[in-house]
Design a protein around this motif. Structure first.
Motif, PDB file in Angstrom:
ATOM      1  N   SER A  23       8.058  -4.680 -11.087  1.00 22.77           N
ATOM      2  CA  SER A  23       7.852  -3.720 -10.017  1.00 22.77           C
ATOM      3  C   SER A  23       7.212  -2.460 -10.584  1.00 22.77           C
ATOM      4  CB  SER A  23       9.194  -3.359  -9.372  1.00 22.77           C
ATOM      5  OG  SER A  23       9.798  -4.497  -8.820  1.00 22.77           O
ATOM      6  N   PRO A  24       6.264  -1.858  -9.878  1.00 23.67           N
ATOM      7  CA  PRO A  24       5.628  -0.636 -10.370  1.00 23.67           C
ATOM      8  C   PRO A  24       6.597   0.527 -10.322  1.00 23.67           C
ATOM      9  CG  PRO A  24       4.916  -1.122  -8.132  1.00 23.67           C
ATOM     10  CD  PRO A  24       5.720  -2.306  -8.596  1.00 23.67           C
ATOM     11  N   ALA A  25       6.262   1.567 -11.045  1.00 22.06           N
ATOM     12  CA  ALA A  25       7.121   2.748 -11.060  1.00 22.06           C
ATOM     13  C   ALA A  25       7.226   3.345  -9.665  1.00 22.06           C
ATOM     14  CB  ALA A  25       6.534   3.780 -12.025  1.00 22.06           C
ATOM     15  N   LEU A  26       8.372   3.954  -9.396  1.00 25.16           N
ATOM     16  CA  LEU A  26       8.587   4.563  -8.093  1.00 25.16           C
ATOM     17  C   LEU A  26       7.657   5.766  -7.936  1.00 25.16           C
ATOM     18  CD1 LEU A  26      12.489   4.478  -7.960  1.00 25.16           C
ATOM     19  CD2 LEU A  26      10.860   2.792  -7.106  1.00 25.16           C
ATOM     20  N   ALA A  27       7.094   5.911  -6.758  1.00 20.53           N
ATOM     21  CA  ALA A  27       6.123   6.975  -6.525  1.00 20.53           C
ATOM     22  C   ALA A  27       6.814   8.313  -6.301  1.00 20.53           C
ATOM     23  CB  ALA A  27       5.272   6.628  -5.310  1.00 20.53           C
ATOM     24  N   ALA A  28       6.180   9.368  -6.769  1.00 18.06           N
ATOM     25  CA  ALA A  28       6.686  10.710  -6.548  1.00 18.06           C
ATOM     26  C   ALA A  28       6.251  11.177  -5.164  1.00 18.06           C
ATOM     27  CB  ALA A  28       6.129  11.656  -7.608  1.00 18.06           C
ATOM     28  N   THR A  29       6.931  12.202  -4.661  1.00 20.24           N
ATOM     29  CA  THR A  29       6.545  12.767  -3.370  1.00 20.24           C
ATOM     30  C   THR A  29       5.141  13.342  -3.491  1.00 20.24           C
ATOM     31  OG1 THR A  29       8.840  13.365  -2.889  1.00 20.24           O
ATOM     32  CG2 THR A  29       7.130  14.495  -1.634  1.00 20.24           C
ATOM     33  N   LYS A 101       3.912  13.761   4.651  1.00 19.03           N
ATOM     34  CA  LYS A 101       4.743  13.463   3.483  1.00 19.03           C
ATOM     35  C   LYS A 101       5.865  12.500   3.842  1.00 19.03           C
ATOM     36  CE  LYS A 101       4.073  17.534   0.537  1.00 19.03           C
ATOM     37  NZ  LYS A 101       4.742  18.673  -0.127  1.00 19.03           N
ATOM     38  N   THR A 102       6.492  12.742   4.984  1.00 19.45           N
ATOM     39  CA  THR A 102       7.582  11.863   5.436  1.00 19.45           C
ATOM     40  C   THR A 102       7.070  10.443   5.652  1.00 19.45           C
ATOM     41  OG1 THR A 102       8.783  13.682   6.501  1.00 19.45           O
ATOM     42  CG2 THR A 102       9.275  11.444   7.252  1.00 19.45           C
ATOM     43  N   GLN A 105       6.338   8.803   2.240  1.00 18.76           N
ATOM     44  CA  GLN A 105       7.577   8.408   1.565  1.00 18.76           C
ATOM     45  C   GLN A 105       8.181   7.152   2.181  1.00 18.76           C
ATOM     46  OE1 GLN A 105       9.602   9.526  -1.241  1.00 18.76           O
ATOM     47  NE2 GLN A 105       7.447  10.015  -1.638  1.00 18.76           N
ATOM     48  N   SER A 106       8.004   6.969   3.481  1.00 22.49           N
ATOM     49  CA  SER A 106       8.573   5.790   4.130  1.00 22.49           C
ATOM     50  C   SER A 106       7.915   4.492   3.654  1.00 22.49           C
ATOM     51  CB  SER A 106       8.459   5.911   5.657  1.00 22.49           C
ATOM     52  OG  SER A 106       7.114   5.762   6.088  1.00 22.49           O
ATOM     53  N   ILE A 107       6.715   4.596   3.102  1.00 24.29           N
ATOM     54  CA  ILE A 107       6.062   3.418   2.529  1.00 24.29           C
ATOM     55  C   ILE A 107       6.945   2.822   1.438  1.00 24.29           C
ATOM     56  CG2 ILE A 107       4.083   2.608   1.169  1.00 24.29           C
ATOM     57  CD1 ILE A 107       2.462   4.927   2.435  1.00 24.29           C
ATOM     58  N   TYR A 108       7.570   3.714   0.674  1.00 25.46           N
ATOM     59  CA  TYR A 108       8.389   3.293  -0.454  1.00 25.46           C
ATOM     60  C   TYR A 108       9.844   3.037  -0.055  1.00 25.46           C
ATOM     61  CZ  TYR A 108       4.277   5.303  -2.645  1.00 25.46           C
ATOM     62  OH  TYR A 108       2.965   5.600  -2.966  1.00 25.46           O
ATOM     63  N   THR A 109      10.426   3.975   0.655  1.00 23.54           N
ATOM     64  CA  THR A 109      11.853   3.863   0.964  1.00 23.54           C
ATOM     65  C   THR A 109      12.153   2.888   2.089  1.00 23.54           C
ATOM     66  OG1 THR A 109      11.710   5.749   2.493  1.00 23.54           O
ATOM     67  CG2 THR A 109      12.292   6.216   0.197  1.00 23.54           C
ATOM     68  N   GLY A 110      11.214   2.701   3.011  1.00 20.22           N
ATOM     69  CA  GLY A 110      11.501   1.857   4.168  1.00 20.22           C
ATOM     70  C   GLY A 110      11.133   0.398   4.012  1.00 20.22           C
ATOM     71  N   TYR A 111      10.236   0.092   3.054  1.00 14.59           N
ATOM     72  CA  TYR A 111       9.719  -1.285   3.003  1.00 14.59           C
ATOM     73  C   TYR A 111       9.807  -1.945   1.619  1.00 14.59           C
ATOM     74  CZ  TYR A 111       8.281   0.036   7.606  1.00 14.59           C
ATOM     75  OH  TYR A 111       8.306   0.473   8.902  1.00 14.59           O
ATOM     76  N   ARG A 112       9.484  -1.240   0.564  1.00 17.54           N
ATOM     77  CA  ARG A 112       9.594  -1.789  -0.790  1.00 17.54           C
ATOM     78  C   ARG A 112       8.821  -3.110  -0.929  1.00 17.54           C
ATOM     79  NH1 ARG A 112      10.814   2.445  -3.849  1.00 17.54           N
ATOM     80  NH2 ARG A 112      12.793   3.428  -3.301  1.00 17.54           N
ATOM     81  N   VAL A 113       7.557  -3.065  -0.591  1.00 16.48           N
ATOM     82  CA  VAL A 113       6.721  -4.267  -0.676  1.00 16.48           C
ATOM     83  C   VAL A 113       6.688  -4.814  -2.097  1.00 16.48           C
ATOM     84  CG1 VAL A 113       4.352  -5.126  -0.482  1.00 16.48           C
ATOM     85  CG2 VAL A 113       5.309  -3.644   1.298  1.00 16.48           C
ATOM     86  N   TYR A 114       6.438  -3.935  -3.078  1.00 13.98           N
ATOM     87  CA  TYR A 114       6.339  -4.369  -4.468  1.00 13.98           C
ATOM     88  C   TYR A 114       7.705  -4.626  -5.113  1.00 13.98           C
ATOM     89  CZ  TYR A 114       1.436  -2.772  -4.449  1.00 13.98           C
ATOM     90  OH  TYR A 114       0.103  -2.600  -4.180  1.00 13.98           O
TER      91      TYR A 114
END
Length: 230
Positions: A23-29, A101-102, A105-114
């Motif tokens: 999994s790739p590194a978690l994205a920053a805001t 921004k919200t 961020q939901s791309i990462y927190t709401g779905y976690r595709v990778y």
């Protein structure tokens, strides 16, 4: 072991290789003004849309996935694809930085595709390949070898062959134990569970890896025994 059984195991092993996806590194805001945040959102959603467009046809074509697991995986991947497309459009239309921004961020927190969707689909595919194809093929080979050693090839039974037969049985049992229930466990993980515990899929990944190693070792044992009986 016949060529069909070997082909199944080889194909299963190939699936297992892909299960090692990282999994790739978690994205920053995202920082900066509205345009910068929107650009980050565009890049993130576009990358995931591409990854999902690649993964979905592979899942549909995977002959080793059970119908139920395929349906579950496609439901998740197609749902994430639709969500990424919607977010892509929404982020582009956002008119203030906070909202953008919200949404990003939901791309990462709401779905976690990778981190969740694609890895769990690979783990499930690997587990199904083992439990439904590779392990049954190994069991068939084991039974055929046992019959040969008890009958026409009894004279070729040696301590070395006995040791390999014992290891074959051990490796098959290990593969069975480590792959059992893995598919269901992988597909039950949600983005929110990953958000709370980034190691939530680590045990599943380890089990699949161990089962794959055992299946390969069992395959090597079966081939060596067959060669000894020829």
């Amino acid at each position: 072991m016949n060529r069909t059984a070997l082909a199944i195991i080889a194909s299963s092993a190939a699936v297992l290789v892909t299960a090692g996806i990282a999994s790739p590194a978690l994205a920053a805001t995202p920082t900066g003004g509205l345009a910068a945040v929107q650009a980050a959102g565009e890049a993130a959603t576009a990358a995931r849309i591409t990854a999902l467009d690649t993964a979905i046809p592979k899942v549909s074509a995977n002959a080793y996935l059970s119908p139920g697991d395929r349906s579950t995986i496609l439901g998740t991947l197609n749902g994430d694809l639709s969500a990424m497309q919607s977010l892509q459009a929404k982020i582009a239309a956002d008119t203030d930085v906070a909202t953008a921004k919200t949404d990003v961020q939901s791309i990462y927190t709401g779905y976690r595709v990778y981190a969740v969707a694609i890895p769990q689909s690979l783990y499930a595919a690997s587990a199904d390949a083992l439990t439904d194809s590779a392990i049954p093929a190994l069991l068939t080979a084991q039974h055929a070898l046992q019959a040969a050693l008890a009958g026409p090839d009894k004279s070729k039974d040696t301590p070395a062959v006995d040791a390999q037969m014992a290891d074959l049985a051990t490796q098959i049992t290990t593969a069975q134990n480590d792959s059992s229930g893995v598919s269901a466990a992988a597909l039950s993980v949600t983005p929110s569970q990953f958000n709370a515990d980034h190691s939530v899929l680590a045990g599943t990944r380890a089990s699949i890896k161990n089962a794959g190693v055992a299946a390969k070792a069992a395959t090597a044992d079966a081939k060596a025994i067959r060669a000894a009986l020829q």
